[in-house]
Design a protein around this motif. Sequence first.
Motif, PDB file in Angstrom:
ATOM      1  N   VAL A 124       1.008  -0.877   0.026  1.00 40.81           N
ATOM      2  CA  VAL A 124      -0.162  -0.163   0.045  1.00 40.81           C
ATOM      3  C   VAL A 124       0.894   1.284  -0.078  1.00 40.81           C
ATOM      4  O   VAL A 124       0.694   2.290  -0.667  1.00 40.81           O
ATOM      5  CB  VAL A 124      -0.911   0.150   1.121  1.00 40.81           C
ATOM      6  N   PHE A 125       1.914   1.206   0.832  1.00 40.87           N
ATOM      7  CA  PHE A 125       2.988   2.361   0.923  1.00 40.87           C
ATOM      8  C   PHE A 125       3.654   2.628  -0.368  1.00 40.87           C
ATOM      9  O   PHE A 125       3.625   3.625  -0.992  1.00 40.87           O
ATOM     10  CB  PHE A 125       3.737   2.117   1.938  1.00 40.87           C
ATOM     11  N   VAL A 126       3.905   1.654  -1.185  1.00 41.50           N
ATOM     12  CA  VAL A 126       4.684   1.676  -2.459  1.00 41.50           C
ATOM     13  C   VAL A 126       3.587   2.144  -3.453  1.00 41.50           C
ATOM     14  O   VAL A 126       4.132   2.980  -4.401  1.00 41.50           O
ATOM     15  CB  VAL A 126       5.305   0.366  -2.807  1.00 41.50           C
ATOM     16  N   THR A 127       2.551   1.840  -3.369  1.00 37.14           N
ATOM     17  CA  THR A 127       1.317   2.159  -4.374  1.00 37.14           C
ATOM     18  C   THR A 127       0.962   3.696  -4.320  1.00 37.14           C
ATOM     19  O   THR A 127       0.833   4.488  -5.091  1.00 37.14           O
ATOM     20  CB  THR A 127       0.034   1.326  -4.085  1.00 37.14           C
ATOM     21  N   VAL A 128       1.143   4.177  -2.948  1.00 34.50           N
ATOM     22  CA  VAL A 128       0.757   5.522  -2.726  1.00 34.50           C
ATOM     23  C   VAL A 128       1.795   6.422  -3.123  1.00 34.50           C
ATOM     24  O   VAL A 128       1.617   7.552  -3.620  1.00 34.50           O
ATOM     25  CB  VAL A 128       0.388   5.526  -1.023  1.00 34.50           C
ATOM     26  N   ILE A 129       3.192   6.129  -2.783  1.00 37.41           N
ATOM     27  CA  ILE A 129       4.134   6.792  -3.239  1.00 37.41           C
ATOM     28  C   ILE A 129       4.295   6.766  -4.842  1.00 37.41           C
ATOM     29  O   ILE A 129       4.654   7.743  -5.483  1.00 37.41           O
ATOM     30  CB  ILE A 129       5.519   6.171  -2.787  1.00 37.41           C
ATOM     31  N   ALA A 130       3.879   5.617  -5.657  1.00 34.58           N
ATOM     32  CA  ALA A 130       3.809   5.544  -7.264  1.00 34.58           C
ATOM     33  C   ALA A 130       2.816   6.552  -7.630  1.00 34.58           C
ATOM     34  O   ALA A 130       3.049   7.208  -8.649  1.00 34.58           O
ATOM     35  CB  ALA A 130       3.988   4.221  -7.410  1.00 34.58           C
ATOM     36  N   LEU A 131       1.915   6.596  -6.767  1.00 31.26           N
ATOM     37  CA  LEU A 131       0.484   7.445  -7.567  1.00 31.26           C
ATOM     38  C   LEU A 131       0.807   8.955  -7.040  1.00 31.26           C
ATOM     39  O   LEU A 131       0.532   9.837  -7.909  1.00 31.26           O
ATOM     40  CB  LEU A 131      -0.769   7.182  -6.662  1.00 31.26           C
ATOM     41  N   LYS A 132       1.554   9.320  -6.005  1.00 32.34           N
ATOM     42  CA  LYS A 132       1.822  10.684  -5.931  1.00 32.34           C
ATOM     43  C   LYS A 132       3.009  10.966  -6.967  1.00 32.34           C
ATOM     44  O   LYS A 132       2.775  12.265  -7.149  1.00 32.34           O
ATOM     45  CB  LYS A 132       2.701  10.850  -4.683  1.00 32.34           C
ATOM     46  N   VAL A 133       3.978  10.144  -7.278  1.00 39.60           N
ATOM     47  CA  VAL A 133       4.989  10.615  -8.124  1.00 39.60           C
ATOM     48  C   VAL A 133       4.191  10.853  -9.733  1.00 39.60           C
ATOM     49  O   VAL A 133       4.650  11.885 -10.351  1.00 39.60           O
ATOM     50  CB  VAL A 133       5.969   9.503  -8.468  1.00 39.60           C
TER      51      VAL A 133
END
Length: 65
Positions: free
Chosen positions: A27-36
């Motif tokens: 979930v953390f990796v997905t959120v960071i990828a979406l932010k980028v």
Amino acid sequence: MTAHTYSAIPAIELKSPSVPAHPLRPVFVTVIALKVAVSVFLLATVSLAPPVAAEGTYMSVASID
């Protein structure tokens, strides 16, 4: 007083990590990828904006002859 030697120090053993990965890591990796992705989209949108998007009344001060 006695001197300490390296042979008296026990060897350091590297153990394999037995702790499982955190369950929310994906979930953390997905959120960071979406932010980028969102920031790239917003920067691309701003860079493609026309240079002057204001009304002509705002430009009257800049066109003093």
